[in-house]
Design a protein around this motif. Sequence first.
Motif, short mmCIF file in Angstrom:
data_model
loop_
_atom_site.label_atom_id
_atom_site.label_comp_id
_atom_site.label_asym_id
_atom_site.label_seq_id
_atom_site.Cartn_x
_atom_site.Cartn_y
_atom_site.Cartn_z
N VAL A 72 0.89 -1.06 -0.05
CA VAL A 72 0.08 -0.01 0.05
C VAL A 72 0.95 1.25 0.05
CG1 VAL A 72 -2.11 -1.22 1.16
CG2 VAL A 72 -0.26 0.00 2.52
N VAL A 73 0.19 2.41 -0.43
CA VAL A 73 0.89 3.61 -0.40
C VAL A 73 0.51 4.47 0.78
CG1 VAL A 73 1.33 5.71 -1.64
CG2 VAL A 73 1.03 3.43 -2.90
N PHE A 74 1.52 5.17 1.59
CA PHE A 74 1.11 5.77 2.82
C PHE A 74 1.45 7.37 2.58
CE2 PHE A 74 2.57 1.60 4.50
CZ PHE A 74 1.36 1.30 5.29
N GLU A 75 1.82 7.91 1.58
CA GLU A 75 2.20 9.06 1.08
C GLU A 75 1.04 10.16 1.48
OE1 GLU A 75 2.75 6.96 -1.44
OE2 GLU A 75 5.16 7.29 -1.43
N ASN A 76 -0.45 9.72 1.50
CA ASN A 76 -1.38 10.53 2.18
C ASN A 76 -1.52 10.50 3.69
OD1 ASN A 76 -2.25 11.45 -0.37
ND2 ASN A 76 -3.89 9.80 -0.21
N TYR A 77 -0.69 9.80 4.21
CA TYR A 77 -0.40 9.89 5.86
C TYR A 77 0.92 10.42 6.27
CZ TYR A 77 -4.74 6.93 5.69
OH TYR A 77 -5.88 6.32 5.36
N ILE A 78 1.80 10.05 5.22
CA ILE A 78 3.23 10.59 6.01
C ILE A 78 3.99 11.30 4.84
CG2 ILE A 78 5.46 9.40 6.56
CD1 ILE A 78 3.81 6.92 7.49
N SER A 79 4.53 12.51 5.14
CA SER A 79 5.25 13.09 4.15
C SER A 79 6.86 12.93 4.42
CB SER A 79 4.95 14.69 4.19
OG SER A 79 5.22 15.26 5.23
N ASN A 80 7.43 12.80 5.62
CA ASN A 80 8.77 12.81 5.89
C ASN A 80 9.45 11.41 5.30
OD1 ASN A 80 11.08 11.59 7.68
ND2 ASN A 80 10.89 13.69 8.34
N ALA A 81 10.27 11.69 4.53
CA ALA A 81 10.88 10.45 3.46
C ALA A 81 11.53 9.22 4.43
CB ALA A 81 11.91 11.03 2.53
N ASN A 82 12.11 9.68 5.63
CA ASN A 82 12.61 8.66 6.31
C ASN A 82 11.60 8.01 7.07
OD1 ASN A 82 15.45 9.31 5.71
ND2 ASN A 82 15.34 11.01 7.22
N LEU A 83 10.59 8.72 7.87
CA LEU A 83 9.37 7.79 8.19
C LEU A 83 8.79 6.96 7.09
CD1 LEU A 83 7.92 7.05 10.71
CD2 LEU A 83 6.60 9.19 10.47
N LEU A 84 8.55 7.44 6.26
CA LEU A 84 7.87 6.87 4.95
C LEU A 84 8.59 5.52 4.84
CD1 LEU A 84 5.47 6.72 2.91
CD2 LEU A 84 6.69 8.13 1.65
N ASN A 85 9.76 5.77 4.50
CA ASN A 85 10.74 4.49 4.07
C ASN A 85 10.74 3.54 5.23
OD1 ASN A 85 11.38 5.51 1.64
ND2 ASN A 85 13.44 6.43 2.62
N PHE A 86 10.62 3.85 6.30
CA PHE A 86 10.64 3.03 7.49
C PHE A 86 9.30 2.44 7.69
CE2 PHE A 86 8.95 2.49 11.88
CZ PHE A 86 9.95 1.50 12.46
N THR A 87 8.14 3.02 7.57
CA THR A 87 6.83 2.39 7.67
C THR A 87 6.87 1.83 6.31
OG1 THR A 87 6.12 4.53 8.61
CG2 THR A 87 4.32 2.98 7.62
N ASN A 88 7.26 1.73 5.14
CA ASN A 88 7.13 0.91 4.18
C ASN A 88 8.07 -0.37 4.55
OD1 ASN A 88 5.43 2.29 2.46
ND2 ASN A 88 7.23 3.40 1.64
N LYS A 89 9.16 -0.27 5.00
CA LYS A 89 10.05 -1.25 5.38
C LYS A 89 9.44 -2.14 6.58
CE LYS A 89 13.81 -3.79 4.27
NZ LYS A 89 13.83 -4.28 3.31
N MET A 90 8.87 -1.39 7.56
CA MET A 90 8.25 -2.18 8.58
C MET A 90 7.03 -3.05 8.16
SD MET A 90 6.63 -0.49 12.11
CE MET A 90 5.55 0.50 11.40
N LEU A 91 6.20 -2.55 7.15
CA LEU A 91 5.22 -3.22 6.81
C LEU A 91 5.65 -4.56 5.85
CD1 LEU A 91 2.23 -3.56 5.69
CD2 LEU A 91 2.66 -2.25 4.02
#
Length: 177
Positions: free
Chosen positions: A42-61
């Motif tokens: 899934v894409v989290f861009e509508n929830y998270i804009s910080n690139a580091n947190l977005l990368n972490f969330t994607n990897k955590m998923l």
Amino acid sequence: MANRKFSIKEDQIREDDYDSIVTFGKAFINLYTGAVAKQETVVFENYISNANLLNFTNKMLELTQKQKLSGASSVNFGLDNEFKEEVFKKLDKNLYYLSLPFSSEGSGMTCKLLVQSLNKSLEIVDLYFGYKDGVDTFTTGHPAERKINNPQIWDDQEWVDGVSEKLERYETELSVK
């Protein structure tokens, strides 16, 4: 849910945005846990804009999905979670802490979020699921130690590098199991 935008009327969060923030948090949790359950990207861009947190969330998923497939997780994930009473605190004029206890198929946990607005849109600036065998517990700290109160934590390169290193270690250990 991934394409849904969450906006508020003003540049700063106001008290009458409380319901919007809670709805935003619940939608994020359902999107994340539903993706784990269905093994979907899934894409989290509508929830998270910080690139580091977005990368972490994607990897955590990704790692949580692998963990679930291998039977290394004791948590039941689902798209339609039951939510209990939230904890909501104003930390600054445009920063709110939100703790959302929830459960799926009798398996419960809590997601903690720091939410702020940017250009009249809500965004997550830090998050933590923090369950016993969770990826974020291993990589960002035990629930007793991991505080959700710093909106700039994902801009701290030393912090991000340490988390990335632990993610790599966790992925290696998960691949060996």
